[in-house]
Design an enzyme around this catalytic site. Structure first.
Site, PDB file in Angstrom:
ATOM      1  N   HIS A  89       0.831  -1.205   0.000  1.00  0.00           N
ATOM      2  CA  HIS A  89       0.000   0.000   0.000  1.00  0.00           C
ATOM      3  C   HIS A  89       0.865   1.255   0.000  1.00  0.00           C
ATOM      4  O   HIS A  89       0.690   2.147  -0.849  1.00  0.00           O
ATOM      5  CB  HIS A  89      -0.916  -0.017   1.221  1.00  0.00           C
ATOM      6  CG  HIS A  89      -1.773   1.195   1.359  1.00  0.00           C
ATOM      7  ND1 HIS A  89      -3.104   1.209   0.994  1.00  0.00           N
ATOM      8  CD2 HIS A  89      -1.503   2.455   1.802  1.00  0.00           C
ATOM      9  CE1 HIS A  89      -3.605   2.412   1.217  1.00  0.00           C
ATOM     10  NE2 HIS A  89      -2.649   3.195   1.711  1.00  0.00           N
ATOM     11  N   GLU A  90       1.786   1.338   0.942  1.00  0.00           N
ATOM     12  CA  GLU A  90       2.594   2.555   1.053  1.00  0.00           C
ATOM     13  C   GLU A  90       3.510   2.734  -0.148  1.00  0.00           C
ATOM     14  O   GLU A  90       3.750   3.868  -0.584  1.00  0.00           O
ATOM     15  CB  GLU A  90       3.404   2.541   2.355  1.00  0.00           C
ATOM     16  CG  GLU A  90       2.570   2.477   3.631  1.00  0.00           C
ATOM     17  CD  GLU A  90       1.538   3.593   3.748  1.00  0.00           C
ATOM     18  OE1 GLU A  90       1.675   4.632   3.057  1.00  0.00           O
ATOM     19  OE2 GLU A  90       0.573   3.434   4.525  1.00  0.00           O
ATOM     20  N   HIS A 123       1.790   4.635  -2.867  1.00  0.00           N
ATOM     21  CA  HIS A 123       1.904   6.090  -2.749  1.00  0.00           C
ATOM     22  C   HIS A 123       3.259   6.558  -3.266  1.00  0.00           C
ATOM     23  O   HIS A 123       3.371   7.586  -3.944  1.00  0.00           O
ATOM     24  CB  HIS A 123       1.762   6.520  -1.285  1.00  0.00           C
ATOM     25  CG  HIS A 123       0.384   6.411  -0.735  1.00  0.00           C
ATOM     26  ND1 HIS A 123      -0.725   6.928  -1.380  1.00  0.00           N
ATOM     27  CD2 HIS A 123      -0.075   5.862   0.423  1.00  0.00           C
ATOM     28  CE1 HIS A 123      -1.800   6.697  -0.639  1.00  0.00           C
ATOM     29  NE2 HIS A 123      -1.436   6.049   0.450  1.00  0.00           N
ATOM     30  N   HIS A 145       3.358   6.681  -6.980  1.00  0.00           N
ATOM     31  CA  HIS A 145       2.581   7.844  -7.416  1.00  0.00           C
ATOM     32  C   HIS A 145       3.447   9.099  -7.355  1.00  0.00           C
ATOM     33  O   HIS A 145       3.418   9.948  -8.257  1.00  0.00           O
ATOM     34  CB  HIS A 145       1.346   7.984  -6.523  1.00  0.00           C
ATOM     35  CG  HIS A 145       0.249   8.810  -7.108  1.00  0.00           C
ATOM     36  ND1 HIS A 145      -0.990   8.912  -6.535  1.00  0.00           N
ATOM     37  CD2 HIS A 145       0.195   9.597  -8.213  1.00  0.00           C
ATOM     38  CE1 HIS A 145      -1.755   9.709  -7.265  1.00  0.00           C
ATOM     39  NE2 HIS A 145      -1.053  10.155  -8.279  1.00  0.00           N
TER      40      HIS A 145
END
Length: 712
Positions: A501-502, A505, A508
């Site tokens: 998940h992290e 980011h 991105h």
């Protein structure tokens, strides 16, 4: 969780070598890659350096704004372009200075970073409320609207957003009200920093005897510090801190209900000094919203989100709650029966009722007894270094990237010896890799460090001139257990999900291709979409083939047996309604306190506990706990009246995965399309348009409802 450090200036965040453990990020020969065109940041700050650079930024910023206020006939060339350049260049150093409060092992540096944050937040508020600069932007906005067809898209969007943010901040109000707004915002800023500092600096713990920790395996007990009891010098007590690797295993594995209750309440009631800070902030936010013409703070803070207003958010959350409660009751009944049976068999005098502190224990026990899922056993196949190497290989395949760990002999380019520094390259042309940026992994807990898991954007990508790009820098901050003398750090499956998940980011942050930093990275998109890219990537951690490929037993190097993986995957939606109802508790509490019209008479403690009991369906057992004192999201400008965004974004995440990747998770063509359409465009284009282009249709919530078991 995504933490954006630097706010836009115009808007209102030893592993012992063991056999079969692969070397971290050794997928490529580093000698085949050119030297990165941009060196990593230097982290050798002293407290004096931080103070000096902070003062320099303040002086330079005030001087710059003063000069811009005097520009006659402001235009794109003599006003907007200097502002964009100024913002691009200032962001990275501000983020460095303010990031250190979350990760430095030196308390003096952390304190200096906190002081820097306070001064720079105050500066940001002062600058964002300068009426003379607003008037300049108003003139330019009027001009660019009249010739929109000839103005570059990024420039037009920059001026438009700047002007609208000024309006939203109250620059059209009279001077008296503008001064009140400035005062309120500064108080909120100080509160937010102090709330976060209290969480980061807390060193609280609870002690138990080995008997009280029955059920917690020795492999966990060895990570706890031990002390001698004050009452009996022959009795050893285990110190359980409130860091995830300590407190969660106790809640999940301790067979004593009394131990679980004590651990739960102690964890929930930590940092009591934060309650007054939160209450004060809620009142200040309500006052701010009223001054700006909004009926509630929620509506004020939702103005630039996809949902747009609190009515839409409340309808979304309540509709989901109403759909999930019948399913949640069925799930809860099974767990209640398990506890009642335990009490009947093991302890006739114990309380058979099911309480909030029982939930992690019986949820875990249910998985073990009904699916033969032993999460501790599964973790043996996922040593941290080997697993992260494998996870990066998935990202490399999907997004055509390459991760190369680099080091410098003096460690000036990292803030702690634990930190890994990785150069990232684009491999669209494998013969000529293009540098993408830098990413850091800071993965283990330590005193004073941020206690949860988050990605910190340290520098967004931007063009320095027509041919030269400043490359992004980003950091993953997690709290996975460290290796011991007997075994390496082993990742639980939920920690694998967290890392995926992290890192989503982080990617991105890294792949943004716009000219201006404001339009690149997670911070550039509506905040109720910001979690979607990372949530989508969580699906890979539930894919059988990917998990087997990731696995490597820390002793033998063997792949995890299919039977273990099959059992794990079957549990993905087990008690899923109860989990989502817990998320709804956070989201509805957040909205409740930010839409309340009578804060003076609001009991925040009663509200928190009653909502949790009503929504999660699980009894508080007559206790009142104060988990809101450590609910960091609620103190964030972005996540306040915004926690709903986790569930809102999941609608899009699920749709993207099932449409483009469910049948072929490693489809590089779709992965690159996703990289270039959804991620690289950042906030320059409307996110709904990007989604429609990527999906080939309008977004749908059908896949999301199916995942929750609410639709066939």
């Amino acid at each position: 969780m995504r933490l954006l450090l630097c706010k836009n200036w115009f808007a209102s965040p030893v592993i012992s070598p063991l056999l079969y453990t692969r070397s971290l990020y050794s997928m490529a020969n580093t000698t085949s890659f050119p030297i990165a065109p941009q060196a990593p940041p230097n982290w050798s700050f002293t407290p004096s350096d931080i103070s000096g650079k902070t003062n320099e930024i303040i002086n330079n910023s005030n001087n710059f704004y003063d000069s811009m206020s005097k520009v006659e006939s402001p235009s794109v060339s003599n006003f907007v372009e200097p502002f964009m350049k100024f913002e691009n260049e200032l962001g990275p150093i501000i983020n460095q200075l303010t990031f250190l409060q979350h990760v430095s092992s030196d308390k003096e540096i952390r304190d200096a970073s906190v002081n820097s944050s306070m001064k720079l937040d105050e500066l940001n508020i002062d600058l964002s409320l300068r009426h003379d600069i607003f008037l300049q932007f108003a003139r330019v906005w009027q001009d660019v609207q009249s010739k929109a067809d000839s103005v570059e898209r990024e420039t037009f969007k920059y001026v438009e957003k700047s002007y609208k943010d000024y309006i939203h901040s109250g620059l059209e109000l009279d001077e008296g009200n503008r001064l009140k707004i400035k005062e309120i915002k500064k108080k909120i800023s100080v509160n937010s920093i102090n709330f976060s500092k209290n969480l980061g600096e807390q060193k609280e713990y609870i002690t138990f005897t080995k008997e009280q920790l029955e059920g917690v395996p020795d492999s966990i007990l060895t990570q706890f510090e031990t002390i001698k009891s004050d009452k009996d010098s022959n009795e050893t007590l285990y110190k359980v801190t409130f860091k995830y690797p300590d407190i969660f295993p106790v809640m999940k594995l301790a067979s004593s209900a009394q131990t679980r209750k004590q651990a739960f309440l102690a964890d929930q009631n930590k940092v009591p000094e934060n309650e007054a800070i939160l209450l004060d902030t809620l009142k200040l936010r309500d006052e701010l919203a009223s001054l700006l013409g909004y009926d509630t703070y929620a509506n004020y803070n939702l103005y630039d989100k996809m949902a747009e207003d609190s009515t839409t958010v409340m309808n979304f959350l309540n509709d989901l709650k109403d759909k999930l409660i019948p399913l949640g009751r069925k799930e809860l009944q099974v767990l209640q029966d398990m506890k009642a049976e335990d009490v009947k068999k093991l302890n006739q005098g114990a309380d058979p009722n099911y309480y909030i502190w029982d939930h992690r224990y019986y949820d875990n026990k249910y998985l073990l007894e009904n699916f033969n899922v032993d999460l501790e056993k599964i973790s043996e196949y996922f040593p941290l270094e080997a697993t992260i190497t494998g996870m990066l290989e998935i990202y490399e395949t999907l997004f055509n990237l390459k991760f190369i760990e680099t080091k410098d002999s003096q460690n000036k380019s990292v803030w702690h010896d634990d930190v890994k520094q990785i150069a990232v390259w684009n491999m669209d042309d494998p013969k000529s890799p293009n540098f993408v940026g830098w990413i850091y992994f800071d993965l283990h807990p330590r005193d004073g460090k941020y206690g949860h898991a988050a990605n910190f954007g340290l520098s967004s990508s931007f063009m320095i001139d027509d041919t030269t790009r400043s490359y992004p820098v980003t950091a993953l901050v997690c709290n996975f257990s460290k290796s011991t003398k007997d075994k390496p750090s082993l990742l639980k499956h939920n920690e694998i999900v967290t890392f995926f998940h992290e890192l989503g980011h982080g990617i991105h942050d890294l792949v943004g291709q716009n000219k201006e930093s404001r339009f690149n990275g997670p911070g550039s998109v509506p905040w109720d979409f910001v979690e979607a890219p990372s949530q989508m990537l969580e699906f890979w951690t539930w894919n059988k083939n990917e998990l087997i490929n990731l696995s490597s037993h820390y002793k033998t190097g063997e792949k995890i047996p299919e039977s273990l993986i099959n059992s794990l995957i079957k549990t993905k939606h087990v008690n899923g309604a109860l989990f989502t109802l817990r998320q709804l508790h956070f989201g509805l509490f957040d909205m409740k306190v930010h839409t309340c019209k009578d804060l003076q008479n609001l009991s925040i403690c009663d509200t928190w506990n009653q909502l949790r009991q009503d929504i999660s369906l699980i009894s508080n057992g007559g206790t009142l706990s104060k988990g809101y004192d450590s609910f960091g999201h609620i103190m964030s400008d972005s996540y306040s009246a915004g926690y709903y965004g986790y569930l809102w974004a999941e609608v899009f995440a699920t749709d993207m995965y099932h449409t483009k990747f469910a049948k072929d998770p490693l489809n590089a063509k779709n992965g690159i399309q996703y990289r270039d359409i959804v991620l690289a465009r950042g906030g320059l284009y409307d996110i709904n348009d990007n989604l429609k282009e990527f999906l080939g249709r309008e977004p749908s919530k059908d896949a999301f409802l199916k995942e929750l078991g609410l639709q066939n």
